[in-house]
Design a protein around this motif. Structure first.
Motif, PDB file in Angstrom:
ATOM      1  N   ALA A 115       0.808  -1.220   0.000  1.00 30.41           N
ATOM      2  CA  ALA A 115       0.000   0.000   0.000  1.00 30.41           C
ATOM      3  C   ALA A 115       0.842   1.272   0.000  1.00 30.41           C
ATOM      4  CB  ALA A 115      -0.943   0.013   1.205  1.00 30.41           C
ATOM      5  N   THR A 118      -0.024   4.381  -2.069  1.00 29.39           N
ATOM      6  CA  THR A 118      -1.191   5.193  -1.698  1.00 29.39           C
ATOM      7  C   THR A 118      -0.807   6.349  -0.799  1.00 29.39           C
ATOM      8  OG1 THR A 118      -1.709   3.849   0.256  1.00 29.39           O
ATOM      9  CG2 THR A 118      -2.651   3.138  -1.837  1.00 29.39           C
ATOM     10  N   GLN A 269       1.407  -7.419  -5.530  1.00 28.15           N
ATOM     11  CA  GLN A 269       0.464  -6.395  -5.088  1.00 28.15           C
ATOM     12  C   GLN A 269       1.099  -5.011  -5.116  1.00 28.15           C
ATOM     13  OE1 GLN A 269      -0.477  -7.976  -1.224  1.00 28.15           O
ATOM     14  NE2 GLN A 269      -1.423  -9.817  -2.099  1.00 28.15           N
ATOM     15  N   THR A 270       2.388  -4.920  -4.776  1.00 22.72           N
ATOM     16  CA  THR A 270       3.080  -3.631  -4.796  1.00 22.72           C
ATOM     17  C   THR A 270       3.220  -3.119  -6.224  1.00 22.72           C
ATOM     18  OG1 THR A 270       4.323  -4.265  -2.815  1.00 22.72           O
ATOM     19  CG2 THR A 270       5.148  -2.393  -4.072  1.00 22.72           C
ATOM     20  N   ALA A 273      -0.122  -1.863  -7.345  1.00 20.37           N
ATOM     21  CA  ALA A 273      -0.440  -0.586  -6.723  1.00 20.37           C
ATOM     22  C   ALA A 273       0.347   0.552  -7.375  1.00 20.37           C
ATOM     23  CB  ALA A 273      -0.150  -0.649  -5.223  1.00 20.37           C
ATOM     24  N   ASP A 276      -1.154   1.643 -10.614  1.00 19.92           N
ATOM     25  CA  ASP A 276      -2.465   2.283 -10.519  1.00 19.92           C
ATOM     26  C   ASP A 276      -2.466   3.639  -9.817  1.00 19.92           C
ATOM     27  OD1 ASP A 276      -3.574   0.131 -11.824  1.00 19.92           O
ATOM     28  OD2 ASP A 276      -4.189  -0.899  -9.985  1.00 19.92           O
TER      29      ASP A 276
END
Length: 290
Positions: A115, A118, A269-270, A273, A276
Motif C-alpha cells: 500500500a 497510496t 500487489q506492490t 499498486a 495504478d
C-alpha cells in the motif's frame, strides 16, 4: 525512537541521533491508530513533534529517518481509532525529493509494502511514478543485501531453511526485472544528448553496491544494442510484471514449493499498486530533471 533494520527487525530501544523537528518535508500519509504505532514502533516522542505537543514517532529506516506526525492529539478513547499520519523526512539537499523511506515505513507499520504507493497525494507535485518505482527498487536491493549477509546464520535444520536460503536470489530476480522496466522507461524519456552519455557508461562492478544494481541494466541500453525508443508506458510495464507474477504463481508452487510466496504475493500487489497510482511520469514534470 525505533530503528528498522534491512532484515526488517525493529529495535525500539535504540537511541540514534534524532533528526530535527524543523526543516522537514512531507512525503505522504499513513493510516494507523496510536495503539498500532505504539505496538510496532514503541513509545511516541511528543517533544519532537513540529508543535512540540502532538504524538510523533521517529523511525530510522535503511533509506533515512521518517517522522510520523498527526495534526491533533488523540484522547484516551481514541487510541484505537485510525488516523492519518503525515510522513516527514529531512530535506538534506535532496533534489528532486527522494521517496525511499515510504516502502520501509509501510512495511514497519502495516507489514507490507503493497500500500505504500497510496501515500502520495496530488498536491505533492514532485511525486512521480518513476520516483516511487526507484524507491521500491532501492528497498528490494537493501532487503536482498541484508538477506545475503545473514545466510551463514541460518539454521540448516529449520523447516524453512531453503526458503530463507533462496530468498536473496528471489529478491535479486525481482529487482532486476523492475530495474529493466524503469531503465527502459528512462530511455524513452531521455534526450539525444542523455542517450549519448548513457551509451558511454562503463559496466559497473558489484563492489559499487546500490549504484551497481541501479545501473546494471542501464549499461545495456545504448541505441545500437538495446531498445531504440524505450517504452513510455511505465504503468503498463509495471502491470505486466504484476500479471506475470500472478500467472506464474501456480507453476512456481509446483516446481519450487520452498519459494517465499508471501514475498511473491506482496511484490505482485506492490507492482499493481504502483501501476495504478494517479501520479505523473517524467514527461509531465514541471521542473528540470537532474
Amino acid at each position: 525512537m525505533a530503528v528498522l533494520n534491512p532484515d526488517l527487525s525493529i529495535d525500539t530501544s535504540a537511541d540514534p541521533d534524532t533528526p530535527p523537528a524543523t526543516g522537514l518535508i512531507g512525503l505522504g500519509y499513513l493510516t494507523s491508530s496510536v495503539h498500532q504505532l505504539r505496538d510496532r514502533l514503541g513509545a511516541d516522542q511528543r517533544g519532537l513533534a513540529p508543535d512540540g505537543v502532538t504524538e510523533t514517532w521517529i523511525l530510522h529506516t535503511p533509506a533515512g529517518a521518517a517522522h510520523l506526525w498527526a495534526s491533533t492529539t488523540a484522547v484516551a478513547e481514541e487510541l484505537d481509532v485510525e488516523r492519518r499520519w503525515l510522513i516527514l523526512t529531512t530535506t538534506d539537499g535532496i533534489q528532486p525529493v527522494s521517496f525511499g523511506v515510504l516502502p520501509w515505513v509501510y512495511k514497519a507499520v502495516h507489514g507490507s509494502t503493497a500500500a505504500f504507493p497510496t501515500a502520495t497525494l496530488p498536491h505533492f507535485t514532485e511525486a512521480t511514478l518513476h520516483g516511487f518505482g526507484h524507491a521500491y527498487l532501492d528497498y528490494l536491493y537493501l532487503r536482498m543485501d541484508a538477506e545475503t549477509g545473514r545466510s551463514d546464520q541460518l539454521d540448516r535444520a529449520a523447516p524453512d531453511f531453503l526458503t530463507h536460503l533462496r530468498r536473496p536470489r528471489q529478491l535479486n530476480t525481482m529487482l532486476l526485472n523492475l530495474a529493466e522496466v524503469l531503465h527502459n522507461y528512462e530511455w524513452s524519456q531521455a534526450s539525444q544528448a542523455e542517450r549519448v552519455e548513457w551509451a558511454r557508461m562503463q559496466r559497473p562492478t558489484p563492489g559499487e553496491g546500490l549504484r551497481y544494481w541501479k545501473a546494471r541494466s542501464r549499461w545495456l541500453y545504448p541505441s545500437a544494442t538495446g531498445p531504440h525508443d524505450g517504452d513510455p508506458d511505465l504503468p503498463g510495464r509495471l502491470r505486466g510484471l504484476a500479471d506475470a507474477a500472478r500467472e506464474n504463481r501456480h507453476s512456481l508452487l509446483e516446481v519450487a514449493p520452498e519459494r517465499d510466496f508471501v514475498l511473491h504475493d506482496e511484490h505482485e500487489q506492490t507492482l499493481r499498486a504502483l501501476a495504478d497510482i494517479p501520479i505523473p511520469g517524467l514527461d509531465l514534470l514541471q521542473f528540470p530533471r537532474s
